[in-house]
Structures are given as structure tokens and as C-alpha cells.
Design a protein around this motif. Structure first.
Motif, PDB file in Angstrom:
ATOM      1  N   ASN A 239     -11.474   6.794  -0.105  1.00 46.27           N
ATOM      2  CA  ASN A 239     -10.552   6.544  -1.209  1.00 46.27           C
ATOM      3  C   ASN A 239     -10.581   7.735  -2.178  1.00 46.27           C
ATOM      4  O   ASN A 239     -11.388   8.662  -2.030  1.00 46.27           O
ATOM      5  CB  ASN A 239     -10.946   5.250  -1.925  1.00 46.27           C
ATOM      6  CG  ASN A 239      -9.822   4.677  -2.772  1.00 46.27           C
ATOM      7  OD1 ASN A 239      -8.716   5.213  -2.819  1.00 46.27           O
ATOM      8  ND2 ASN A 239     -10.086   3.576  -3.444  1.00 46.27           N
TER       9      ASN A 239
ATOM     10  N   SER B 275       0.843   6.185  -3.848  1.00 41.99           N
ATOM     11  CA  SER B 275      -0.194   5.201  -3.579  1.00 41.99           C
ATOM     12  C   SER B 275      -0.774   4.751  -4.917  1.00 41.99           C
ATOM     13  O   SER B 275      -1.501   5.506  -5.576  1.00 41.99           O
ATOM     14  CB  SER B 275      -1.297   5.783  -2.697  1.00 41.99           C
ATOM     15  OG  SER B 275      -2.357   4.860  -2.576  1.00 41.99           O
TER      16      SER B 275
ATOM     17  N   LEU C   2      -5.019  -2.783  -3.212  1.00 37.95           N
ATOM     18  CA  LEU C   2      -4.093  -1.875  -2.545  1.00 37.95           C
ATOM     19  C   LEU C   2      -2.685  -2.093  -3.075  1.00 37.95           C
ATOM     20  O   LEU C   2      -2.279  -3.234  -3.304  1.00 37.95           O
ATOM     21  CB  LEU C   2      -4.092  -2.114  -1.031  1.00 37.95           C
ATOM     22  CG  LEU C   2      -5.395  -1.889  -0.262  1.00 37.95           C
ATOM     23  CD1 LEU C   2      -5.210  -2.305   1.193  1.00 37.95           C
ATOM     24  CD2 LEU C   2      -5.838  -0.448  -0.355  1.00 37.95           C
TER      25      LEU C   2
ATOM     26  N   THR D 164      -2.946   2.523  -5.150  1.00 40.74           N
ATOM     27  CA  THR D 164      -4.351   2.229  -4.877  1.00 40.74           C
ATOM     28  C   THR D 164      -5.257   3.228  -5.565  1.00 40.74           C
ATOM     29  O   THR D 164      -6.384   2.889  -5.957  1.00 40.74           O
ATOM     30  CB  THR D 164      -4.610   2.297  -3.360  1.00 40.74           C
ATOM     31  OG1 THR D 164      -3.677   1.463  -2.687  1.00 40.74           O
ATOM     32  CG2 THR D 164      -6.025   1.890  -3.012  1.00 40.74           C
TER      33      THR D 164
ATOM     34  N   CYS E 299       0.853  -1.188   0.000  1.00 44.99           N
ATOM     35  CA  CYS E 299       0.000   0.000   0.000  1.00 44.99           C
ATOM     36  C   CYS E 299       0.891   1.240   0.000  1.00 44.99           C
ATOM     37  O   CYS E 299       2.115   1.138   0.170  1.00 44.99           O
ATOM     38  CB  CYS E 299      -0.945   0.016   1.198  1.00 44.99           C
ATOM     39  SG  CYS E 299      -0.119   0.169   2.802  1.00 44.99           S
TER      40      CYS E 299
ATOM     41  N   ASP F 112      -2.825  -9.649  -6.484  1.00 46.43           N
ATOM     42  CA  ASP F 112      -3.006  -8.191  -6.494  1.00 46.43           C
ATOM     43  C   ASP F 112      -2.250  -7.548  -7.650  1.00 46.43           C
ATOM     44  O   ASP F 112      -2.728  -6.583  -8.252  1.00 46.43           O
ATOM     45  CB  ASP F 112      -2.531  -7.592  -5.166  1.00 46.43           C
ATOM     46  CG  ASP F 112      -3.529  -7.823  -4.037  1.00 46.43           C
ATOM     47  OD1 ASP F 112      -4.639  -8.298  -4.322  1.00 46.43           O
ATOM     48  OD2 ASP F 112      -3.178  -7.542  -2.871  1.00 46.43           O
TER      49      ASP F 112
END
Length: 343
Positions: free
Chosen positions: A275, A143, A155, A145, A21, A187
Motif C-alpha cells: 500500500n 485510488s 478500499l 485507498t 477501488c 466503507d
């Protein structure tokens, strides 16, 4: 993934580490920094995402100097500090979250070169394609994400080392010493799939946010709009690709905010959550959510407790405007009804 991330950098040889993350990436840089310099204070320049400041406040040596506005006056105060105090690093964002302030990275780089500190820049809100801060930074944290993924279902974070940095050798070694491949294959697969259309998504978000920010400035219910397109102090290098590349994040403060903000938030028919960078629009009461236990302190730093942060997605702009109009009307109706009852 690393090849794709390098596409957004002016230096094709930038070295990239992937983390689970964004905060894991920032923490990795902090550990590397403190392995090299365990005692000198750090500086947070500009109001940041909450955990970036908390990391510097709570982890050894727990000695951070905070310049929350990040304007020329703060820059001058930092320069005066450096005449008598050695520091280990300056952490900052480009642009800042949630006030979308443009910082003078060129001057920070000059100070870093003159006084020998590490300049760490979080470029998450640069939205991958909008501007590249690596030429100013020793190391960049991101980030993934947010805009890079864009779908809110994975993430990830990254650390990008500037190979031209005078500190590249010890930074590389320190990052490698502490690195563990914790971003799992599943991921990575999702992140790779999601990021295939990142340029198209961000271009649409840029356009939508520019239009929504301008429109919100004309609404009688709105006191202040924070967005880079409205920042007269935005630096030319940030518009190297396009003057429309301002990112998809904006913040607003309403008039009579203690009364109107809860009603507008409750009646605003968009997704709610902390977010940002998703292809769907999100809204959150950022200050109350991130700084609930320190609201007075945050307001002293120039951030209203009633601030609403809006991450603009790729929906048709007229649809978004209609949803805000509905929320403003609903809040107005409630206010009028309250006046009748109390009267």
C-alpha cells in the motif's frame, strides 16, 4: 464524499463517480472508452502501476503502445506515431509509480487536442492536495485507498470527468451506462471519517518525504533516490501551491543491491506492504512484488529489480532516519561477516 473530492479540483463542477477501488475506476474508464472506440490502440505513456498496463495488454483489443520512460524522446516518438496511426487514448500517471517521474502533461494535452484521443490521468500520487491534473485530462482516475483514506483500512476509487472535455457527453453516458453503486455505506462512512484530516496528513508526509529523500542522497549505502523533490525536470505548474508539495512516495536503489537490499529490507524496522499513502511509513520490494515474472523486461524499462519503494508517513523524521541508519548498519555488519567467512 463527492463534495470533499471536489475541494481538491480547480473546477467545482467536476463530475465524480465512486468505485470499490482504484483499479475498478480505471476499468470503468476502459469499458467506457471501448464502448465508444472498440478497435483503435491505446498508449501507455510512462512506466505505470502494473495493472494499468496489464488491463490494456489483456483486454480487447489488447493493442497498446508502451513508452516506458515518458521523457521528451518518448514524447517525440509518440508524436511520430500519431502522424500515421489513430489511437483511442493515452493513459499516464502524475507522478509515475515507482520512479516518481514528472510527465509533460501540457504537451500530451496538445497532442490529444490535435489528434483526437482521450487523455486519462491517474493522479493518485498527487496526494489530493499537491497538484490538480484535471485541466489537462479528459478524465482523472484516483485510488482513494491511498492518501485520501490514509489509514489503510478501506478500499475505494474515483473517476472525475472534466466537464470541459470535448468528449464529456459520450464519456458521461458511457460511464453512467455501466455504473453500479458498489461502494458500500460502511466503507463510505469510514472513508469520510478518515479523509477529514487529509490536508494535515499530506502536508506532514510532504515535509517528511522531502527531508528523508534529501537525507538518503547523503548515505553511502544508497546509489539512487527517486523523489519529485530531486527531479530537475519537474514542471512549474506542479509547484503551483508549494515547491514542497512533492508527495510522500520515494524509491531507492542501494549499492551492490543484490547483496545489500535483502539485508536492509529485513532489518528496516518499519511496516512492510504494497500500500502507500498511509499515515504510517511502509516499504516494499516493489519490482519483485509487482513484476516477478518479468524482471528482465522491467529492467529494460529502467526500473531496477532491487528497487525499494517507501511510502513516508507522519512519524517524526528523526525516528525514520534512525530506523534507516539501523538497517544500513545491520546490512553492513552482515556483509563484513560474510567477507570474513568467505575469506
Amino acid at each position: 464524499m463527492r463534495r470533499r473530492l471536489r475541494e481538491f479540483r480547480t473546477d467545482p463542477h467536476a463530475e465524480i463517480w465512486l468505485y470499490p477501488c482504484g483499479m475498478a475506476a480505471i476499468a470503468a474508464v476502459w469499458r467506457a472508452l471501448r464502448q465508444h472506440d472498440p478497435s483503435d490502440p491505446s498508449v501507455q505513456f510512462g512506466f505505470p502501476y502494473v495493472d494499468t498496463l496489464k488491463l490494456q495488454q489483456r483486454f480487447a483489443p489488447a493493442d497498446v503502445r508502451f513508452y516506458p520512460v515518458g521523457d521528451p524522446a518518448d514524447l517525440q516518438q509518440l508524436a511520430e506515431l500519431l502522424r500515421t496511426q489513430k489511437i483511442a487514448s493515452v493513459f499516464c500517471e502524475s507522478t509515475t509509480n515507482p520512479l516518481l517521474t514528472s510527465l509533460d502533461l501540457q504537451s500530451l494535452r496538445q497532442l490529444a487536442d490535435a489528434h483526437g484521443f482521450l487523455l486519462v490521468i491517474d493522479d493518485t500520487l498527487a496526494a489530493c492536495i499537491n497538484h490538480d491534473v484535471l485541466p489537462f485530462a479528459d478524465v482523472v482516475v484516483t485510488s482513494l485507498t491511498k492518501y485520501f483514506s490514509g489509514y489503510g483500512d478501506v478500499l475505494a476509487g474515483s473517476v472525475t470527468l472534466n466537464p470541459a472535455s470535448r468528449y464529456a457527453d459520450w464519456l458521461r453516458a458511457a460511464l453512467a451506462d455501466n455504473f453500479e453503486e458498489l461502494l458500500i455505506d460502511a466503507d463510505v462512512e469510514i472513508l469520510e471519517q478518515n479523509s477529514r484530516d487529509v490536508r494535515m496528513r499530506v502536508e506532514t508526509m510532504n515535509r517528511n518525504a522531502n527531508q528523508l529523500a534529501q537525507w538518503l542522497t547523503t548515505q553511502p549505502e544508497v546509489e539512487t533516490v527517486y523523489h519529485p523533490s530531486l527531479d530537475a525536470k519537474r514542471f512549474d505548474w506542479m509547484n503551483a501551491h508549494s515547491t514542497d508539495h512533492n508527495g510522500g512516495l520515494l524509491s531507492i536503489v542501494l549499492k551492490n543491491p543484490a547483496v545489500t537490499t535483502p539485508a536492509v529490507f529485513d532489518h528496516l524496522e518499519i511496516c512492510k506492504g504494497p500500500n502507500l499513502g498511509t499515515n504510517f511509513t511502509l516499504c516494499c520490494p516493489y519490482t519483485i512484488l509487482a513484476h516477478f515474472t518479468e524482471l528482465d523486461f522491467v529492467e529494460q524499462c529502467g526500473v531496477s529489480r532491487w528497487l525499494l519503494r517507501i511510502s513516508v508517513g507522519i512519524e517524526p523524521i528523526r525516528e525514520l532516519q534512525t530506523r534507516f541508519e539501523h538497517a544500513f548498519r545491520s546490512a553492513g555488519s552482515l556483509r563484513d561477516a560474510s567477507k570474513l567467512v568467505t575469506g
